[in-house]
Design an enzyme around this catalytic site. Structure first.
Site, PDB file in Angstrom:
ATOM      1  N   SER A  49      -9.731  -1.583   6.896  1.00 14.28           N
ATOM      2  CA  SER A  49      -9.158  -1.242   5.601  1.00 14.28           C
ATOM      3  C   SER A  49      -8.411  -2.369   4.906  1.00 14.28           C
ATOM      4  O   SER A  49      -8.038  -2.233   3.749  1.00 14.28           O
ATOM      5  CB  SER A  49      -8.229  -0.028   5.739  1.00 14.28           C
ATOM      6  OG  SER A  49      -8.983   1.128   6.004  1.00 14.28           O
TER       7      SER A  49
ATOM      8  N   SER B 110      -9.631   1.190   3.099  1.00 12.91           N
ATOM      9  CA  SER B 110      -8.850   2.101   2.270  1.00 12.91           C
ATOM     10  C   SER B 110      -7.777   1.420   1.424  1.00 12.91           C
ATOM     11  O   SER B 110      -7.175   2.045   0.548  1.00 12.91           O
ATOM     12  CB  SER B 110      -8.170   3.148   3.163  1.00 12.91           C
ATOM     13  OG  SER B 110      -7.256   2.531   4.069  1.00 12.91           O
TER      14      SER B 110
ATOM     15  N   LYS C 240       0.833  -1.196   0.000  1.00 16.47           N
ATOM     16  CA  LYS C 240       0.000   0.000   0.000  1.00 16.47           C
ATOM     17  C   LYS C 240       0.873   1.253   0.000  1.00 16.47           C
ATOM     18  O   LYS C 240       1.975   1.256   0.562  1.00 16.47           O
ATOM     19  CB  LYS C 240      -0.909  -0.040   1.231  1.00 16.47           C
ATOM     20  CG  LYS C 240      -1.994   1.007   1.302  1.00 16.47           C
ATOM     21  CD  LYS C 240      -2.874   0.734   2.533  1.00 16.47           C
ATOM     22  CE  LYS C 240      -3.987   1.753   2.701  1.00 16.47           C
ATOM     23  NZ  LYS C 240      -4.843   1.436   3.870  1.00 16.47           N
TER      24      LYS C 240
END
Length: 398
Positions: free
Chosen positions: A127, A103, A28
């Site tokens: 997330s 997310s 990420k």
């Protein structure tokens, strides 16, 4: 196209020896990779280049993994759809008109689409688990503190975790074993699986409720005892998380909110601003509620080994921006946020497809702190008798 899922990293063509030798891993974009942009999906960090590897990246490489890519995300890891990114919104490989959740939307989409063998996301309120569910892969929110957050841009110091995602639970376990910084309690194998009579609400998509009920049946056939349970206080847990989390987020971004609010994505600004008006008395009440809830969970895990719940109460939403992003966030995260108050691990696994939309459905397995091994064993046994994790989305790349 998946719309700005990935930024490729120059990587060696041959892998070094180790337990993850040759595994292609994406991380990420709030996880630092030395010499590579680490933007957190934000215009604020458009020119930010990481100087050193995050702890988790260093451990991956030492284990022989090939870190191939940085993966798109909701700005500053605030958001459940991954559409609020300066790089553009991430699309779901099962349906390009739907979100991958967030997310860590890029992390989930990249695994589902075959761009990587595994990925790292971060999970504060769901997330990792929400994208795993929406993209039809497995994802772990580990025991808090079991994986280092060093070199990861924060959301909340008290709730942040780094978690692996992959198609197979076995691969999630392999990555976790490399990344964990402390001994995991193996203990006895899980025997009793608790299923809440009502987990927060009865307002759940019937197809999702049916899929999770089918999971419970499959686990019963595997020899686990299915135990109906109640979790007092769970209906208030999301409010407790929001109070504690968003007061911290607002402080983290206070200067950016004051000096350059227009640089935020609209949905990010709305959510980050939530914490500005939270009072000390509200925080104190939330702290008290947190302690009571954790005592309740301690009793729960004295009665059962694992708790089975849905991951999301609704089908995967379309990409169109909601008129009320806060309400959408609360609804999508209704079943993930309560487990963020728990110090132990939660594993999201794919358990079916929605009969109307064809989108993946996920379930959560939660255990006591440091009992990841119980979740991995249960998840792997479930995947041995099901095939949901092997189904390939129509947008398959790699």
């Amino acid at each position: 196209m998946l719309n700005s899922v990935v930024t490729w990293i120059d990587a060696p063509e041959t892998a070094t020896d180790g337990p993850l030798s040759g595994m292609r891993v994406g991380v990420k974009d709030n996880i630092d990779v030395a010499g590579v942009a680490s933007t957190c999906g934000s215009r604020f960090f458009a020119d930010r280049i990481a100087r050193t590897d995050a702890d988790v990246v260093r451990l991956l490489r030492a284990a022989g993994a090939i870190v191939t890519s940085k993966l798109n995300m909701a700005e500053f890891a605030v958001g459940v759809t991954s559409q609020n990114s300066a790089a553009g919104g991430v699309r779901n490989p099962w349906d390009l008109e739907r979100v991958p959740a967030g997310s860590s939307g890029g992390s989930g989409a990249a695994v589902a689409a075959g761009l990587v063998d595994a990925s790292l996301g971060t999970d504060t309120g769901g997330s990792v688990r929400l994208p795993a569910s929406a993209c039809g892969v497995a994802g772990l929110r580990p025991t808090w503190g079991a994986i280092s957050n060093g070199g990861v841009f924060p959301v909340s110091a008290r709730f942040d975790t780094v978690g692996p995602m992959a198609r197979r639970v076995a691969d999630v376990a392999r990555v976790f074993d490399v990344l964990t910084t402390r001994r995991v309690t193996s203990g006895a194998a899980a025997r009793r699986v608790g299923v809440p009579r009502t987990f927060i609400t009865d307002d759940i998509d019937p197809a999702i409720a049916a899929a999770v009920e089918t999971v419970a049946g499959a686990m019963a056939r595997l020899g686990y005892e299915i135990v109906p349970i109640d979790i007092p206080g769970v209906e208030d847990a999301q409010d407790v998380v929001y109070t504690l989390l968003y007061s911290e987020v607002a402080q983290l971004h206070r200067d950016r909110l004051a000096r350059s609010p227009s640089l935020f994505q609209k949905a990010t600004f709305e959510r980050v601003s939530l914490g500005l008006d939270i009072s000390e008395s509200q925080r104190a009440a939330a702290e008290s509620s947190l302690l009571r809830y954790r005592r309740t969970l301690a009793r729960t895990f004295g009665e059962v080994d694992v708790v089975l719940t849905p991951t999301m109460p609704i089908d995967v939403p379309p990409v169109e921006e909601s008129d009320d992003v806060v309400a959408q966030s609360r609804r999508m995260g209704q079943f993930s946020y309560p487990w963020s108050l728990h110090e132990g691990p939660t594993l999201a696994i794919p358990v079916g497809f929605h009969p109307e939309s064809g989108m993946p459905i996920g379930a959560q397995l939660t255990a006591a702190a440091d009992r990841e091994a119980q979740l991995f064993e249960l998840g792997q046994r479930y995947q041995q008798i099901t095939n949901w994790h092997n189904v390939i989305p129509p947008i398959m790349m790699g």
